[in-house]
Design a protein around this motif. Sequence first.
Motif, PDB file in Angstrom:
ATOM      1  N   LYS A   1       0.827  -1.211   0.000  1.00 40.17           N
ATOM      2  CA  LYS A   1       0.000   0.000   0.000  1.00 40.17           C
ATOM      3  C   LYS A   1       0.859   1.257   0.000  1.00 40.17           C
ATOM      4  O   LYS A   1       0.543   2.221  -0.697  1.00 40.17           O
ATOM      5  CB  LYS A   1      -0.946   0.018   1.205  1.00 40.17           C
ATOM      6  CG  LYS A   1      -2.152  -0.857   1.046  1.00 40.17           C
ATOM      7  CD  LYS A   1      -3.057  -0.757   2.258  1.00 40.17           C
ATOM      8  CE  LYS A   1      -4.320  -1.562   2.071  1.00 40.17           C
ATOM      9  NZ  LYS A   1      -5.209  -1.478   3.239  1.00 40.17           N
ATOM     10  N   GLY A   2       1.941   1.247   0.768  1.00 38.99           N
ATOM     11  CA  GLY A   2       2.834   2.407   0.799  1.00 38.99           C
ATOM     12  C   GLY A   2       3.340   2.760  -0.589  1.00 38.99           C
ATOM     13  O   GLY A   2       3.343   3.922  -0.989  1.00 38.99           O
ATOM     14  N   SER A   3       3.740   1.761  -1.334  1.00 42.69           N
ATOM     15  CA  SER A   3       4.219   1.976  -2.699  1.00 42.69           C
ATOM     16  C   SER A   3       3.086   2.451  -3.611  1.00 42.69           C
ATOM     17  O   SER A   3       3.275   3.366  -4.425  1.00 42.69           O
ATOM     18  CB  SER A   3       4.824   0.683  -3.246  1.00 42.69           C
ATOM     19  OG  SER A   3       5.238   0.853  -4.574  1.00 42.69           O
ATOM     20  N   LEU A   4       1.906   1.856  -3.479  1.00 43.52           N
ATOM     21  CA  LEU A   4       0.769   2.254  -4.317  1.00 43.52           C
ATOM     22  C   LEU A   4       0.322   3.684  -4.014  1.00 43.52           C
ATOM     23  O   LEU A   4      -0.084   4.410  -4.920  1.00 43.52           O
ATOM     24  CB  LEU A   4      -0.394   1.270  -4.140  1.00 43.52           C
ATOM     25  CG  LEU A   4      -0.166  -0.144  -4.679  1.00 43.52           C
ATOM     26  CD1 LEU A   4      -1.341  -1.051  -4.342  1.00 43.52           C
ATOM     27  CD2 LEU A   4       0.076  -0.141  -6.178  1.00 43.52           C
ATOM     28  N   TYR A   5       0.387   4.095  -2.743  1.00 43.93           N
ATOM     29  CA  TYR A   5       0.060   5.481  -2.390  1.00 43.93           C
ATOM     30  C   TYR A   5       1.020   6.435  -3.085  1.00 43.93           C
ATOM     31  O   TYR A   5       0.609   7.436  -3.671  1.00 43.93           O
ATOM     32  CB  TYR A   5       0.148   5.713  -0.873  1.00 43.93           C
ATOM     33  CG  TYR A   5      -0.883   5.001  -0.034  1.00 43.93           C
ATOM     34  CD1 TYR A   5      -2.201   4.826  -0.456  1.00 43.93           C
ATOM     35  CD2 TYR A   5      -0.543   4.497   1.227  1.00 43.93           C
ATOM     36  CE1 TYR A   5      -3.134   4.177   0.332  1.00 43.93           C
ATOM     37  CE2 TYR A   5      -1.476   3.851   2.019  1.00 43.93           C
ATOM     38  CZ  TYR A   5      -2.764   3.694   1.574  1.00 43.93           C
ATOM     39  OH  TYR A   5      -3.687   3.050   2.360  1.00 43.93           O
ATOM     40  N   LYS A   6       2.310   6.126  -3.031  1.00 44.16           N
ATOM     41  CA  LYS A   6       3.331   6.987  -3.653  1.00 44.16           C
ATOM     42  C   LYS A   6       3.123   7.104  -5.156  1.00 44.16           C
ATOM     43  O   LYS A   6       3.352   8.154  -5.739  1.00 44.16           O
ATOM     44  CB  LYS A   6       4.735   6.451  -3.365  1.00 44.16           C
ATOM     45  CG  LYS A   6       5.201   6.686  -1.952  1.00 44.16           C
ATOM     46  CD  LYS A   6       6.582   6.108  -1.725  1.00 44.16           C
ATOM     47  CE  LYS A   6       6.946   6.173  -0.252  1.00 44.16           C
ATOM     48  NZ  LYS A   6       8.155   5.400   0.045  1.00 44.16           N
ATOM     49  N   GLN A   7       2.691   6.012  -5.781  1.00 41.30           N
ATOM     50  CA  GLN A   7       2.459   6.004  -7.229  1.00 41.30           C
ATOM     51  C   GLN A   7       1.080   6.538  -7.602  1.00 41.30           C
ATOM     52  O   GLN A   7       0.727   6.560  -8.772  1.00 41.30           O
ATOM     53  CB  GLN A   7       2.607   4.576  -7.763  1.00 41.30           C
ATOM     54  CG  GLN A   7       3.987   3.986  -7.624  1.00 41.30           C
ATOM     55  CD  GLN A   7       3.998   2.545  -8.073  1.00 41.30           C
ATOM     56  OE1 GLN A   7       3.747   2.238  -9.244  1.00 41.30           O
ATOM     57  NE2 GLN A   7       4.279   1.635  -7.156  1.00 41.30           N
TER      58      GLN A   7
END
Length: 179
Positions: free
Chosen positions: A158-164
Amino acid sequence: MFKRLAPTWQIESIYNLTAADLHKNNIKVVLTDLDNTLIAWNNPDGTPELRAWLRLMEEEKITVVVVSNNNHQRVKRAVGPLNLPFVSRALKPLTRGIRQAQKRYQVANDEVILVGDQLLTDVWAANNAQIRSVLVKPIVESDAWNTKINRGIENLVKGSLYKQKLLSKNWRNSLDDRA
């Protein structure tokens, strides 16, 4: 990197799916996860809200099918009183259960969605099957022991998807809600 885990839509609850939104998006069959999506994992009886939503879907000729990784007996016990069709041992994130349901109801990829509360099983399975997905907030905060492992990994994803900007921290109220 985690694009295959990004949902098409993200809404608060499966009960926010309206027949109007589904018809507008040419959706004839709603495939749904069982635990923490349709019912609380630790309360297999469902709720009056669930029964009302299912009645509405039936009235609008939208088929709801449970696609679960649980065993046949567990799913049958949970959905039997709701009179819902199901596919057990779906093997999500593989496409086995999705394809089985699509074949049974003769629907194309653009006529079906998968609704679930987990990125690593439900959303990933939908993306693998090239169908649209709806990520919903889990009904209850707690999980069965085997799901807790997935949730830990999911939080990193989720952290990566939020950033993207492929996932929002804000839950929507409908498929068209852009807020």
